[in-house]
Design a protein around this motif. Structure first.
Motif, mmCIF file in Angstrom:
data_model
loop_
_atom_site.group_PDB
_atom_site.id
_atom_site.type_symbol
_atom_site.label_atom_id
_atom_site.label_comp_id
_atom_site.label_asym_id
_atom_site.label_seq_id
_atom_site.Cartn_x
_atom_site.Cartn_y
_atom_site.Cartn_z
ATOM 1 N N THR A 208 1.575 13.014 -4.795
ATOM 2 C CA THR A 208 3.023 12.952 -5.038
ATOM 3 C C THR A 208 3.312 11.649 -5.763
ATOM 4 O OG1 THR A 208 3.567 11.645 -3.079
ATOM 5 C CG2 THR A 208 3.322 14.028 -2.766
ATOM 6 N N GLY A 209 4.577 11.384 -6.003
ATOM 7 C CA GLY A 209 4.965 10.067 -6.525
ATOM 8 C C GLY A 209 4.757 8.973 -5.508
ATOM 9 N N GLY A 210 4.682 9.343 -4.241
ATOM 10 C CA GLY A 210 4.514 8.360 -3.158
ATOM 11 C C GLY A 210 5.416 8.737 -1.990
ATOM 12 N N TYR B 223 -3.721 -0.147 -14.487
ATOM 13 C CA TYR B 223 -2.578 -1.031 -14.698
ATOM 14 C C TYR B 223 -1.340 -0.158 -14.892
ATOM 15 C CZ TYR B 223 -5.653 -4.964 -16.138
ATOM 16 O OH TYR B 223 -6.568 -5.982 -16.197
ATOM 17 N N ASN B 224 -0.208 -0.651 -14.395
ATOM 18 C CA ASN B 224 1.080 -0.067 -14.768
ATOM 19 C C ASN B 224 1.946 -1.186 -15.323
ATOM 20 O OD1 ASN B 224 0.756 2.743 -13.679
ATOM 21 N ND2 ASN B 224 0.488 1.617 -11.786
ATOM 22 N N CYS B 225 2.828 -0.830 -16.242
ATOM 23 C CA CYS B 225 3.593 -1.878 -16.929
ATOM 24 C C CYS B 225 4.986 -2.049 -16.320
ATOM 25 C CB CYS B 225 3.687 -1.554 -18.415
ATOM 26 S SG CYS B 225 4.500 -0.001 -18.775
ATOM 27 N N ARG B 226 5.117 -1.732 -15.052
ATOM 28 C CA ARG B 226 6.416 -1.670 -14.360
ATOM 29 C C ARG B 226 6.149 -1.790 -12.874
ATOM 30 N NH1 ARG B 226 5.172 2.887 -11.598
ATOM 31 N NH2 ARG B 226 3.487 3.993 -12.611
ATOM 32 N N MET B 227 7.205 -1.813 -12.080
ATOM 33 C CA MET B 227 7.014 -1.806 -10.628
ATOM 34 C C MET B 227 6.725 -0.383 -10.148
ATOM 35 S SD MET B 227 7.147 -4.801 -9.289
ATOM 36 C CE MET B 227 7.496 -4.497 -7.565
ATOM 37 N N GLY B 228 6.221 -0.267 -8.930
ATOM 38 C CA GLY B 228 5.907 1.045 -8.361
ATOM 39 C C GLY B 228 7.074 1.603 -7.562
ATOM 40 N N ASP B 229 7.040 2.897 -7.377
ATOM 41 C CA ASP B 229 8.044 3.563 -6.562
ATOM 42 C C ASP B 229 7.293 4.481 -5.592
ATOM 43 O OD1 ASP B 229 10.325 4.682 -5.560
ATOM 44 O OD2 ASP B 229 11.082 5.448 -7.460
ATOM 45 N N PRO B 230 7.259 4.257 -4.307
ATOM 46 C CA PRO B 230 8.202 3.480 -3.484
ATOM 47 C C PRO B 230 7.779 2.048 -3.141
ATOM 48 C CG PRO B 230 6.841 4.773 -2.018
ATOM 49 C CD PRO B 230 6.336 5.017 -3.428
ATOM 50 N N GLU B 231 6.779 1.478 -3.815
ATOM 51 C CA GLU B 231 6.363 0.117 -3.446
ATOM 52 C C GLU B 231 7.495 -0.900 -3.594
ATOM 53 O OE1 GLU B 231 4.755 2.235 -5.383
ATOM 54 O OE2 GLU B 231 2.576 2.064 -5.190
ATOM 55 N N THR B 232 8.316 -0.730 -4.650
ATOM 56 C CA THR B 232 9.433 -1.655 -4.868
ATOM 57 C C THR B 232 10.363 -1.706 -3.649
ATOM 58 O OG1 THR B 232 9.327 -1.084 -7.187
ATOM 59 C CG2 THR B 232 11.329 -2.198 -6.480
ATOM 60 N N VAL C 209 3.418 -6.517 -14.066
ATOM 61 C CA VAL C 209 2.141 -5.810 -14.160
ATOM 62 C C VAL C 209 1.832 -5.357 -12.735
ATOM 63 C CG1 VAL C 209 -0.234 -5.833 -14.998
ATOM 64 C CG2 VAL C 209 1.385 -7.566 -15.813
ATOM 65 N N PHE C 210 1.705 -4.070 -12.568
ATOM 66 C CA PHE C 210 1.408 -3.467 -11.265
ATOM 67 C C PHE C 210 -0.066 -3.079 -11.360
ATOM 68 C CE2 PHE C 210 2.657 0.948 -9.201
ATOM 69 C CZ PHE C 210 1.509 0.962 -8.425
ATOM 70 N N ILE C 211 -0.894 -3.736 -10.542
ATOM 71 C CA ILE C 211 -2.336 -3.520 -10.639
ATOM 72 C C ILE C 211 -2.789 -2.712 -9.425
ATOM 73 C CG2 ILE C 211 -4.566 -4.623 -11.051
ATOM 74 C CD1 ILE C 211 -3.119 -7.160 -11.856
ATOM 75 N N LYS D 37 0.879 -1.170 0.000
ATOM 76 C CA LYS D 37 0.000 0.000 0.000
ATOM 77 C C LYS D 37 0.908 1.209 0.000
ATOM 78 C CE LYS D 37 -4.044 1.900 2.118
ATOM 79 N NZ LYS D 37 -3.687 3.274 1.770
ATOM 80 N N ASP D 38 0.623 2.174 -0.861
ATOM 81 C CA ASP D 38 1.452 3.382 -0.835
ATOM 82 C C ASP D 38 0.637 4.570 -0.359
ATOM 83 O OD1 ASP D 38 0.015 4.100 -3.129
ATOM 84 O OD2 ASP D 38 1.762 5.002 -4.086
ATOM 85 N N TYR D 39 1.336 5.612 -0.007
ATOM 86 C CA TYR D 39 0.732 6.833 0.555
ATOM 87 C C TYR D 39 1.067 7.956 -0.402
ATOM 88 C CZ TYR D 39 -0.152 3.818 4.401
ATOM 89 O OH TYR D 39 -0.645 2.765 5.145
ATOM 90 N N LYS D 40 0.059 8.354 -1.188
ATOM 91 C CA LYS D 40 0.328 9.239 -2.323
ATOM 92 C C LYS D 40 0.305 10.717 -1.963
ATOM 93 C CE LYS D 40 -1.048 6.480 -6.315
ATOM 94 N NZ LYS D 40 -1.814 5.327 -5.820
ATOM 95 N N ARG D 41 -0.471 11.080 -0.923
ATOM 96 C CA ARG D 41 -0.637 12.512 -0.661
ATOM 97 C C ARG D 41 0.551 13.067 0.124
ATOM 98 N NH1 ARG D 41 -5.658 14.604 -1.081
ATOM 99 N NH2 ARG D 41 -7.104 13.214 -2.151
#
Ligand code: AMP
Ligand code: GLY
Length: 427
Positions: free
Chosen positions: A233-235, A292-301, A276-278, A219-223
């Motif tokens: 934000t990006g996360g 969908y994203n076609c890559r990993m997430g940042d900062p989830e990775t 696939v990042f869903i 789970k990321d925190y975007k705000r």
């Protein structure tokens, strides 16, 4: 089989991927292009721009690269994989990252929505509009339930989604996207969709185009602000696992979303070897795809890689050979949390060039990943909005977050800002 590996990108995601890859006995030498001072400590940074495909090709040839892992979406959406796969000298190269067609799952929201409809994958109801259906779009918005979600079709660096609380502001945004090109070409087409209620979770899938492995969720925190307030934000941080992911919910997500997604890719003969990042919204016990994203997430990775116990390079090699069926992705039972430190003012204007100290004081049980840093005469300095993130393990999310906060506090630079409430819903 030892091999040289090239990771493309320069953020915290790529630092985390590099950190994981160098732990593999299969990795002979790691190159990162363009990388950052964090990745330079793990391998060799190459000064190559990700928009310069022929420079990437040359780097692969010159450094006898066996596998390229593409970090960000832009080169994928622009067809880097297709390009590299047609180079004669690189016929044995494994490229992790989908073809241009597959990357459309992220590169075009309208493409992703129609893919989901074709394959019966649950998602918000929607319509798409463009210049020649502009008036029809205004009418559609007038009778839409509130709030209304408007999405620029193309890549908009995470800023292309607007949630309008009333019809007037929805029409205004719609006008800005289509007639005033507020998001450039990305907004020439607009997806208007139903607002989904619930809680968000990100699921990461590695696929060779027919089989798949599900990696630890996050789970990321975007705000930008505490209490999930303020600008996107990006996360600002991430946690894994996500406590509301019960075995039942996990099964539902696999049956209703992951499997039909991968089967859809296979049925449509889309060349897809990569992540696939869903992004999901969970409403009660029903999951819906937000994106969908076609890559990993940042900062989830930065929490997913620390929790992945399996050898990532072995998984990527199997992906490249279409042999993922025989593989398994094991997760650490511990929780992981990452807390991102940014430059004051981000995601709006901010200053850079401040000296960073204390990086060497972070406890070795934690991992510091650099995101927007540079080395100037041997001194580490801030260089981006998101500067660096500290990941910690714990027996619970709360313990992992507390450790990450404590260690993050040892790193100092002027105008440093971070959120103190990452993981707040999991006390
Ligand atoms: P995206 O850029 O697609 O990740 O969307 C950004 C954020 O907007 C998501 O993380 C959600 O919080 C929110 N969002 C997007 N689509 C919807 C929707 N249909 N309903 C509710 N929230 C949404
Ligand atoms: N953290 C969200 C993303 O990488 O898209």
């Amino acid at each position: 089989m030892y091999m040289n590996v090239l990771i493309l990108g320069s953020g915290g995601r790529e630092h985390a991927l590099a950190w994981k890859i160098v732990q593999s006995p299969l990795c002979e030498h790691l190159f990162i292009a363009p990388g950052n001072p964090g990745t330079a400590a793990l391998g060799t940074n190459l000064p190559v721009s990700l928009s310069d495909f022929s420079a990437i090709r040359k780097a692969c040839v010159d450094h006898r690269i066996g596998l390229v892992l593409v970090g960000p979406e832009d080169p994928l959406v622009n067809g880097l994989t297709d390009y590299l796969e047609t180079v004669d000298e690189l016929k044995d190269l494994i490229v992790i990252g989908p073809s241009k067609e597959g990357a459309q799952l992220e590169g075009s929201k309208a493409y992703a929505k129609s893919f989901m409809i074709r394959h019966g994958i649950p998602t918000a109801r929607y319509r798409e509009f463009q210049a020649d259906t502009f008036e029809e779009g205004l009418d559609y918005l007038r009778q839409h339930t509130l709030p209304i979600v408007l999405k620029a079709d193309g890549l908009a660096a995470g800023k292309g989604v607007v949630i309008a609380q009333d019809v007037e502001s929805a029409q205004q945004t719609f006008r800005e996207m289509i007639q005033e090109a507020k998001f450039g070409a990305a907004g020439a087409k607009v997806v208007v969709e139903q607002f989904l209620q619930g809680i968000e979770v990100s699921v990461f899938v590695l696929t060779d185009g027919s089989d798949y492995l599900i990696l630890p969720e996050a789970k990321d925190y975007k705000r930008i602000g505490e209490g999930d307030t303020g600008l996107n934000t990006g996360g600002m941080g991430a946690v894994s696992p996500v406590p509301f992911m019960t075995p039942d919910l996990r099964r539902t997500i696999e049956e209703k979303i992951v499997r039909p997604t991968i089967e859809g890719i296979a049925q449509e003969n889309i060349r897809y070897r990569g992540f696939v990042f869903i992004g999901l919204m969970i409403d009660g016990d029903r999951p819906y795809v937000i994106e969908y994203n076609c890559r990993m997430g940042d900062p989830e990775t930065e929490v997913v890689m620390p929790r992945l116990r399996s050898d990532l390079l072995a998984l990527l090699l199997a992906t490249g050979k279409g042999e993922l069926k025989n593989m398994q992705a094991d997760a650490d039972t511990r929780a992981a949390a990452t807390v991102v430190a940014v430059s004051g003012g981000y995601p709006e204007a901010y200053q850079k060039g401040f000296s960073i100290t204390g990086v060497d004081q972070v406890d070795p049980s934690c991992v510091l990943f650099q995101m927007g840093t540079t080395l100037q005469d041997g001194q580490l300095q801030t260089q981006g909005g998101r500067v660096l993130t500290v990941t910690a393990y714990g027996d619970s999310i709360a313990q992992a977050v507390a450790r990450a906060q404590t260690e993050q506090a040892k790193v100092r630079y002027e105008q440093k800002y971070l959120r103190r409430d990452i993981g707040h819903e999991f006390p």
